[in-house]
Scaffold this active site. Structure first.
Site, mmCIF file in Angstrom:
data_model
loop_
_atom_site.group_PDB
_atom_site.id
_atom_site.type_symbol
_atom_site.label_atom_id
_atom_site.label_comp_id
_atom_site.label_asym_id
_atom_site.label_seq_id
_atom_site.Cartn_x
_atom_site.Cartn_y
_atom_site.Cartn_z
ATOM 1 N N ALA A 1 9.695 -34.538 -7.341
ATOM 2 C CA ALA A 1 9.419 -33.705 -6.178
ATOM 3 C C ALA A 1 10.648 -32.838 -5.929
ATOM 4 O O ALA A 1 11.751 -33.165 -6.374
ATOM 5 C CB ALA A 1 9.147 -34.597 -4.970
ATOM 6 N N GLY B 156 8.166 -37.614 -9.224
ATOM 7 C CA GLY B 156 6.852 -36.962 -9.238
ATOM 8 C C GLY B 156 6.459 -36.469 -10.625
ATOM 9 O O GLY B 156 5.264 -36.367 -10.934
ATOM 10 N N GLU C 237 5.003 -39.365 -12.199
ATOM 11 C CA GLU C 237 3.719 -39.616 -11.534
ATOM 12 C C GLU C 237 2.660 -38.617 -12.011
ATOM 13 O O GLU C 237 1.486 -38.964 -12.146
ATOM 14 C CB GLU C 237 3.912 -39.555 -10.013
ATOM 15 N N GLU D 151 13.531 -42.571 -7.401
ATOM 16 C CA GLU D 151 13.503 -42.373 -5.940
ATOM 17 C C GLU D 151 14.430 -43.335 -5.204
ATOM 18 O O GLU D 151 14.982 -42.995 -4.153
ATOM 19 C CB GLU D 151 12.064 -42.544 -5.417
HETATM 20 N N1 CO8 Z 1 14.403 -31.178 -6.888
HETATM 21 C C1 CO8 Z 1 15.032 -30.004 -6.696
HETATM 22 N N2 CO8 Z 1 15.928 -29.478 -7.572
HETATM 23 C C2 CO8 Z 1 16.190 -30.186 -8.679
HETATM 24 C C3 CO8 Z 1 15.559 -31.431 -8.951
HETATM 25 C C4 CO8 Z 1 14.632 -31.925 -7.994
HETATM 26 N N3 CO8 Z 1 13.946 -33.070 -8.173
HETATM 27 N N4 CO8 Z 1 16.029 -31.907 -10.126
HETATM 28 C C5 CO8 Z 1 16.920 -30.992 -10.581
HETATM 29 N N5 CO8 Z 1 17.002 -29.966 -9.715
HETATM 30 C C6 CO8 Z 1 17.843 -28.769 -9.828
HETATM 31 C C7 CO8 Z 1 19.312 -29.105 -9.597
HETATM 32 O O1 CO8 Z 1 19.583 -29.155 -8.220
HETATM 33 C C8 CO8 Z 1 19.980 -27.957 -10.306
HETATM 34 O O2 CO8 Z 1 19.909 -26.810 -9.472
HETATM 35 P P1 CO8 Z 1 21.248 -25.921 -9.242
HETATM 36 O O3 CO8 Z 1 21.612 -25.411 -10.609
HETATM 37 O O4 CO8 Z 1 20.790 -24.858 -8.298
HETATM 38 O O5 CO8 Z 1 22.265 -26.850 -8.685
HETATM 39 C C9 CO8 Z 1 19.075 -27.689 -11.503
HETATM 40 O O6 CO8 Z 1 17.801 -28.276 -11.169
HETATM 41 C C10 CO8 Z 1 19.558 -28.338 -12.772
HETATM 42 O O7 CO8 Z 1 19.750 -29.730 -12.518
HETATM 43 P P2 CO8 Z 1 21.128 -30.501 -12.844
HETATM 44 O O8 CO8 Z 1 22.264 -29.561 -12.811
HETATM 45 O O9 CO8 Z 1 21.188 -31.703 -11.978
HETATM 46 O O10 CO8 Z 1 20.829 -30.899 -14.369
HETATM 47 P P3 CO8 Z 1 21.460 -32.126 -15.165
HETATM 48 O O11 CO8 Z 1 21.083 -31.923 -16.583
HETATM 49 O O12 CO8 Z 1 22.905 -32.282 -14.843
HETATM 50 O O13 CO8 Z 1 20.727 -33.434 -14.580
HETATM 51 C C11 CO8 Z 1 18.805 -34.712 -13.861
HETATM 52 C C12 CO8 Z 1 19.346 -33.607 -14.797
HETATM 53 C C13 CO8 Z 1 19.408 -36.054 -14.245
HETATM 54 C C14 CO8 Z 1 17.285 -34.751 -14.063
HETATM 55 C C15 CO8 Z 1 19.157 -34.382 -12.403
HETATM 56 O O14 CO8 Z 1 18.813 -33.048 -12.137
HETATM 57 C C16 CO8 Z 1 18.459 -35.258 -11.394
HETATM 58 O O15 CO8 Z 1 18.838 -36.412 -11.214
HETATM 59 N N6 CO8 Z 1 17.422 -34.714 -10.699
HETATM 60 C C17 CO8 Z 1 16.733 -35.411 -9.657
HETATM 61 C C18 CO8 Z 1 15.758 -36.424 -10.209
HETATM 62 C C19 CO8 Z 1 15.102 -37.179 -9.091
HETATM 63 O O16 CO8 Z 1 15.722 -37.864 -8.304
HETATM 64 N N7 CO8 Z 1 13.751 -37.074 -9.013
HETATM 65 C C20 CO8 Z 1 12.977 -37.757 -8.010
HETATM 66 C C21 CO8 Z 1 12.743 -36.870 -6.855
HETATM 67 S S1 CO8 Z 1 11.914 -37.703 -5.505
HETATM 68 C C22 CO8 Z 1 10.268 -37.739 -5.964
HETATM 69 O O17 CO8 Z 1 9.901 -37.279 -7.006
HETATM 70 C C23 CO8 Z 1 9.345 -38.358 -4.978
HETATM 71 C C24 CO8 Z 1 7.892 -37.968 -5.245
HETATM 72 C C25 CO8 Z 1 7.104 -38.252 -4.017
HETATM 73 C C26 CO8 Z 1 5.803 -37.489 -3.996
HETATM 74 C C27 CO8 Z 1 5.102 -37.689 -2.679
HETATM 75 C C28 CO8 Z 1 3.886 -36.762 -2.573
HETATM 76 C C29 CO8 Z 1 3.124 -36.932 -1.335
#
Ligand code: CO8
Length: 257
Positions: A65, A108, A111, A131
């Site tokens: 998400a 997500g 999911e 999460e």
């Molecule tokens: N949301 C928003 N932006 C994101 C997300 C995300 N989930 N993941 C990555 N990005 C962005 C980063 O902020 C970054 O943006 P910027 O360059 O502007 O800073 C860009 O994408 C590139 O990411 P990274 O620099 O972090 O890339 P890395 O290669 O260093 O790392 C990772 C990759 C490990 C995947 C890292 O980006 C990460 O940990 N991302 C978050 C993963 C995460 O926690 N996902 C779970 C989110 S919560 C969720 O999914 C709940 C779902 C509930 C649904 C409910 C529906 C009703």
């Protein structure tokens, strides 16, 4: 025109949807989810489409998400979350949905993979529910569908530690149907979609429904559903054609009747 999706015209009855938000690793913001739900609704209505392939890019299928968007939602915002309806529409897609996954499939994103019926993963794909690291839990099926897919111990490990698993591990566990070279995942998924497109559409629809029934019902109810669906197909022209074609040693030509 969708902003976050690239939708390619049907090829052999298969539509390809590519998530196109690379600057955020295809994070699923509300607009992207709404576009995806609308695209699947339209594919459901279109008789020329037999199956849909969904993919991302080499670095990410989807990293979850959109965390920036989530940060702006308080309890009431989450209670009235428009994403819930989008997820329900995605899960209700009645035709085969095939995910071609490379890179991160997290939160997500994982999911969304679990809403797909068939999953082809590149060797470099990573599946996880991180999460817990944000102080929350999965909210779009990541506890319920994950447990059904991989069983309790691995689901617990993934959800409680937030640590991702590899494509091979995901395949052994039952989350992924096939692992391929990363550059071939979409091609392989399209091939599978095209193979399904050659089958009898009504049988495909009822087969998907019956298989999904197995995940949310007891065995006796599931077997009853299967029996009814099996019987229903006895009235179709495609069943007669399939059996006739076998007997005449020729390929069947199904019409969806
Ligand atoms: N949301 C928003 N932006 C994101 C997300 C995300 N989930 N993941 C990555 N990005 C962005 C980063 O902020 C970054 O943006 P910027 O360059 O502007 O800073 C860009 O994408 C590139 O990411 P990274 O620099 O972090 O890339 P890395 O290669 O260093 O790392 C990772 C990759 C490990 C995947 C890292 O980006 C990460 O940990 N991302 C978050 C993963 C995460 O926690 N996902 C779970 C989110 S919560 C969720 O999914 C709940 C779902 C509930 C649904 C409910 C529906 C009703």
């Amino acid at each position: 025109m969708p902003r976050y999706l690239v939708v390619q015209a049907p090829e052999d009855g298969v539509r390809l949807i590519t998530l196109q938000r690379p600057e955020a690793l295809n994070a699923l913001n509300t607009e992207l989810l709404a576009e995806l739900a609308a695209e699947l609704d339209s594919a459901d209505r279109d008789p020329a489409i037999a199956a849909v392939v969904i993919t991302g890019n080499r670095k990410a299928f989807a990293a979850g998400a959109d965390i920036r968007e989530m940060a702006e939602r308080d309890l009431v915002g989450i209670l009235n979350d428009p994403r819930v309806a989008h997820w329900q529409r995605i899960a209700a897609f009645s035709k085969p949905l095939i995910a071609a996954v490379n890179g991160f499939a997290l939160g997500g994103g994982c999911e969304l993979v679990m809403c797909a019926d068939i999953v082809i993963a590149g060797e470099d794909a990573r599946f996880g529910q991180p999460e817990i690291n944000l102080g929350i839990i999965p909210g779009a099926g990541g506890t319920q569908r994950l447990l059904r897919a991989v069983g309790k111990p691995l689901a617990m490990q993934m959800v409680l530690t937030g640590e991702p698993i590899s494509a091979r591990h995901a395949q052994q566990a039952g989350l992924v149907s096939e692992v391929s070279q990363p550059e071939l995942t979409v091609e392989r998924a399209m091939q599978i979609g095209a193979a399904i497109a050659r089958k009898a559409p009504l049988a495909v629809r009822l087969a998907k429904e019956a298989l999904l029934k197995a995940a949310d019902t007891d065995l006796a109810t599931g077997l009853r559903f299967e029996r009814h669906a099996f019987t229903l197909l006895a009235g179709t022209a495609d069943r007669a054609e399939g059996i006739r074609a076998f007997q005449e040693k020729r390929p069947a030509h199904f019409q969806g009747q």
